[in-house]
Design an enzyme around this catalytic site. Structure first.
Site, PDB file in Angstrom:
ATOM      1  CE  LYS A  10      10.966   0.261  -6.315  1.00  0.00           C
ATOM      2  NZ  LYS A  10      10.118   1.219  -7.049  1.00  0.00           N
ATOM      3  CE1 TYR A  50       9.717   5.161  -2.706  1.00  0.00           C
ATOM      4  CE2 TYR A  50       8.184   3.519  -1.905  1.00  0.00           C
ATOM      5  CZ  TYR A  50       9.267   3.869  -2.688  1.00  0.00           C
ATOM      6  OH  TYR A  50       9.881   2.915  -3.477  1.00  0.00           O
ATOM      7  CG  ASN A 113      10.791   1.247 -10.706  1.00  0.00           C
ATOM      8  OD1 ASN A 113      10.568   0.565  -9.697  1.00  0.00           O
ATOM      9  ND2 ASN A 113      10.926   2.562 -10.665  1.00  0.00           N
ATOM     10  CG  HIS A 116      14.112   2.930  -3.617  1.00  0.00           C
ATOM     11  ND1 HIS A 116      13.412   4.072  -3.912  1.00  0.00           N
ATOM     12  CD2 HIS A 116      15.027   3.287  -2.676  1.00  0.00           C
ATOM     13  CE1 HIS A 116      13.868   5.073  -3.180  1.00  0.00           C
ATOM     14  NE2 HIS A 116      14.851   4.613  -2.422  1.00  0.00           N
ATOM     15  CD  GLU A 127      16.234   5.880   0.445  1.00  0.00           C
ATOM     16  OE1 GLU A 127      15.457   6.608  -0.195  1.00  0.00           O
ATOM     17  OE2 GLU A 127      17.164   5.237  -0.090  1.00  0.00           O
TER      18      GLU A 127
HETATM   19  P1  CMP Z   1      11.254   4.534  -6.634  1.00  0.00           P
HETATM   20  O1  CMP Z   1      12.639   4.856  -7.096  1.00  0.00           O
HETATM   21  O2  CMP Z   1      11.130   3.472  -5.608  1.00  0.00           O
HETATM   22  O3  CMP Z   1      10.583   5.870  -6.060  1.00  0.00           O
HETATM   23  C1  CMP Z   1       9.180   5.996  -5.939  1.00  0.00           C
HETATM   24  C2  CMP Z   1       8.448   4.978  -6.737  1.00  0.00           C
HETATM   25  O4  CMP Z   1       7.135   5.325  -7.071  1.00  0.00           O
HETATM   26  C3  CMP Z   1       9.152   4.811  -8.077  1.00  0.00           C
HETATM   27  O5  CMP Z   1      10.367   4.154  -7.905  1.00  0.00           O
HETATM   28  C4  CMP Z   1       8.095   4.088  -8.876  1.00  0.00           C
HETATM   29  O6  CMP Z   1       8.084   2.681  -8.651  1.00  0.00           O
HETATM   30  C5  CMP Z   1       6.828   4.690  -8.295  1.00  0.00           C
HETATM   31  N1  CMP Z   1       6.286   5.722  -9.190  1.00  0.00           N
HETATM   32  C6  CMP Z   1       6.831   6.894  -9.500  1.00  0.00           C
HETATM   33  N2  CMP Z   1       6.032   7.595 -10.327  1.00  0.00           N
HETATM   34  C7  CMP Z   1       4.933   6.835 -10.532  1.00  0.00           C
HETATM   35  C8  CMP Z   1       3.740   6.995 -11.279  1.00  0.00           C
HETATM   36  N3  CMP Z   1       3.507   8.104 -11.991  1.00  0.00           N
HETATM   37  N4  CMP Z   1       2.848   6.002 -11.253  1.00  0.00           N
HETATM   38  C9  CMP Z   1       3.065   4.894 -10.517  1.00  0.00           C
HETATM   39  N5  CMP Z   1       4.186   4.681  -9.783  1.00  0.00           N
HETATM   40  C10 CMP Z   1       5.114   5.633  -9.793  1.00  0.00           C
END
Ligand code: CMP
Length: 138
Positions: A10, A50, A113, A116, A127
Site C-alpha cells: 500500500k 473493497y 498496515n 493488503h 482480486e
Molecule cells: P486491508 O487488508 O486492505 O482490508 C481493508 C482495509 O481497511 C484494511 O486492510 C485496513 O487498512 C482498513 N481498515 C480496516 N478496518 C479499519 C478501521 N476500523 N479503521 C480504518 N481503516 C480500517
C-alpha cells in the site's frame, strides 16, 4: 493444494521504501512471485475491491489513502499460498499482529498496515481478475 493469492504494498509501504523487504518475506517463505507490477488504483477498482467495506465509515479515507500513490501488486503461487500470505502479513491491526509479521514490523495502525492480502479463495479470484490479465502471468 497449489493456490494463487494477491498482495498489494500500500502507499504507506511505498513511502517507507520497503518494497524489497516486503517481497523478501514471501519469497523466503517459499512462495513464488508469478506476476508483479505498479498500479495506480482508481475509485472504480476500489469500489469492487473493497465492496464489503463500502458502507463502513472509513471507506472514503481508505479509498483516498489507497489512491495516494501507486501500489505494488503481485500474485503469489504455492502450496497453501492464501493462508501462508495471510500469516506472513498478520492481522489487520498491527497492534494485534505477532512479532515477525509484516504488519507488526512495519505497520502503524489499521489504515497504515503496509499490505493488503487476499483473505479467502473467493477474494483472491476476484482480486486477480481485477488487476491482472492472463498475459501478465509468468
Ligand atoms: P486491508 O487488508 O486492505 O482490508 C481493508 C482495509 O481497511 C484494511 O486492510 C485496513 O487498512 C482498513 N481498515 C480496516 N478496518 C479499519 C478501521 N476500523 N479503521 C480504518 N481503516 C480500517
Amino acid at each position: 493444494m497449489t493456490e494463487r493469492t494477491v498482495v498489494l504494498i500500500k502507499p504507506d509501504g511505498i513511502e517507507k521504501h520497503i518494497i524489497g523487504k516486503v517481497i523478501d518475506r514471501f519469497e523466503t517463505a517459499g512462495l513464488k512471485v508469478v506476476a508483479l507490477k505498479m498500479v495506480q488504483l482508481t475509485q472504480a477498482i476500489l469500489d469492487v475491491w473493497y465492496a464489503h467495506h463500502k458502507d463502513k465509515p472509513f471507506f472514503p479515507s481508505l479509498s483516498e489513502q489507497m489512491m495516494s500513490t501507486p501500489v505494488v501488486a503481485f500474485m503469489l503461487e504455492g502450496d497453501g499460498a492464501i493462508q501462508k500470505a495471510f500469516d506472513i502479513c498478520g492481522p489487520t491491526d498491527p497492534a494485534d499482529a505477532p512479532a515477525g509479521t509484516i504488519r507488526k514490523d512495519f505497520g502503524v495502525d489499521k489504515p497504515h498496515n503496509v499490505v493488503h492480502r487476499s483473505d479467502s479463495a473467493e477474494a483472491a479470484a476476484k482480486e486477480i481478475g481485477l488487476l491482472f490479465t492472463p498475459e501478465e502471468l509468468y
